[in-house]
Design an enzyme around this catalytic site. Structure first.
Site, mmCIF file in Angstrom:
data_model
loop_
_atom_site.group_PDB
_atom_site.id
_atom_site.type_symbol
_atom_site.label_atom_id
_atom_site.label_comp_id
_atom_site.label_asym_id
_atom_site.label_seq_id
_atom_site.Cartn_x
_atom_site.Cartn_y
_atom_site.Cartn_z
ATOM 1 N N GLU A 1 26.849 73.670 24.800
ATOM 2 C CA GLU A 1 28.218 73.443 25.260
ATOM 3 C C GLU A 1 28.143 73.036 26.729
ATOM 4 O O GLU A 1 28.334 73.842 27.639
ATOM 5 C CB GLU A 1 29.086 74.691 25.080
ATOM 6 C CG GLU A 1 30.563 74.386 25.287
ATOM 7 C CD GLU A 1 31.440 75.614 25.192
ATOM 8 O OE1 GLU A 1 32.530 75.511 24.608
ATOM 9 O OE2 GLU A 1 31.049 76.679 25.712
ATOM 10 N N GLU B 1 34.981 85.391 22.683
ATOM 11 C CA GLU B 1 34.187 84.786 23.753
ATOM 12 C C GLU B 1 34.651 85.228 25.131
ATOM 13 O O GLU B 1 35.749 84.872 25.572
ATOM 14 C CB GLU B 1 34.231 83.258 23.685
ATOM 15 C CG GLU B 1 33.340 82.607 24.733
ATOM 16 C CD GLU B 1 33.209 81.106 24.587
ATOM 17 O OE1 GLU B 1 32.208 80.556 25.089
ATOM 18 O OE2 GLU B 1 34.088 80.478 23.980
#
Length: 254
Positions: A232, A134
């Site tokens: 998120e 990520e």
């Protein structure tokens, strides 16, 4: 496409409560990042089966891809994470990269990352799980994080060359880092396993900031992507109300 919530969407509530809410809203999974905080993996696995929704993604136990001295610790954390994923039937593991090391050439750190990921790849291939690297923004939330840009992240993934090592593309982070969201979110589709979404500024639920999530999600859907989109984000209003608004005002138009 499948939609997931992240642990903490309902403040102070445990993973079982989150799973029940996800089922209620017609979503498809829970991102629970610290699997080692679950008291009893087998109990959670049984609850997932009862509810009909499970944990869709978790994180590595130990974060360091750019420091070679931590490679063995990282790999041991990967082995433990894979074993937990087998119990919980989790198919995605997210890894951050660690921060830039002062005094070490960037190319050296990047190649250390590539080599570590190459050593991880056979473990994930054997388990049938995808490791997701990520990139994070360094301007607002993660100053010093090594991987920030899409293009460099894709280069790392291409060097690793494994179908089980891909990216999680976080629209919020990439908007801050580089913009050009739709082009990158769709152009790198074959290296992306999973998306995170939140609005900017503020990292709150989609619809509260500058990002046009109807167009972004339409573009991702247009590639044929059928994986997970994870919310998120924080919430400016009651979580249930925010999710209903997201479904009514954004998903209904995608």
């Amino acid at each position: 496409m499948n939609y997931s919530l992240c642990i903490g969407a309902y403040q102070g509530k445990d993973e079982i409560y989150h799973l029940e809410k996800i089922k209620e809203h017609g979503f498809h999974g829970l991102e629970y990042y610290a699997w080692w905080d679950l008291n009893d993996l087998n109990r959670v696995a049984k609850e997932q089966e009862r509810i009909g929704v499970g944990i869709s993604a978790t994180c590595t136990k130990f974060i360091s891809l750019v420091d070679e001295s931590y490679r063995e610790a990282y790999l041991e954390g990967i082995r433990q994470t894979i074993e937990a994923c087998k119990i919980l039937n989790v198919r995605s593991v997210i890894s951050q990269t660690g921060n830039v090391m002062d005094g070490v050439p960037r190319d050296t750190q990047r190649q250390t990352m590539v080599e570590t990921l190459k050593r991880c790849a056979p473990l994930f291939e054997e388990a049938g799980i995808v490791l997701e690297v990520e990139p994070l923004n360094g301007l607002v939330d993660h100053k010093g994080h090594f991987l920030q840009r899409s293009d460099e992240s894709v280069d790392v993934i291409d060097q690793v060359g494994s179908p089980n090592v891909k990216l999680v593309f976080d629209v919020y982070h990439q908007q801050i880092t580089e913009g050009n969201v739709i082009r990158n979110a769709t152009g790198y589709i074959d290296r992306i396993n999973h998306y995170h979404i939140a609005d900017n500024p503020g990292r709150k639920q989609p619809g509260t900031g500058e990002l046009n999530y109807v167009n972004i999600l339409r573009a991702i859907k247009g590639t044929g992507f059928d994986g997970f989109i994870g919310l998120e984000c924080g919430y400016t209003i009651d979580t249930d109300m925010a999710i209903r608004q997201f479904k009514d005002e954004i998903l209904s138009l995608v």
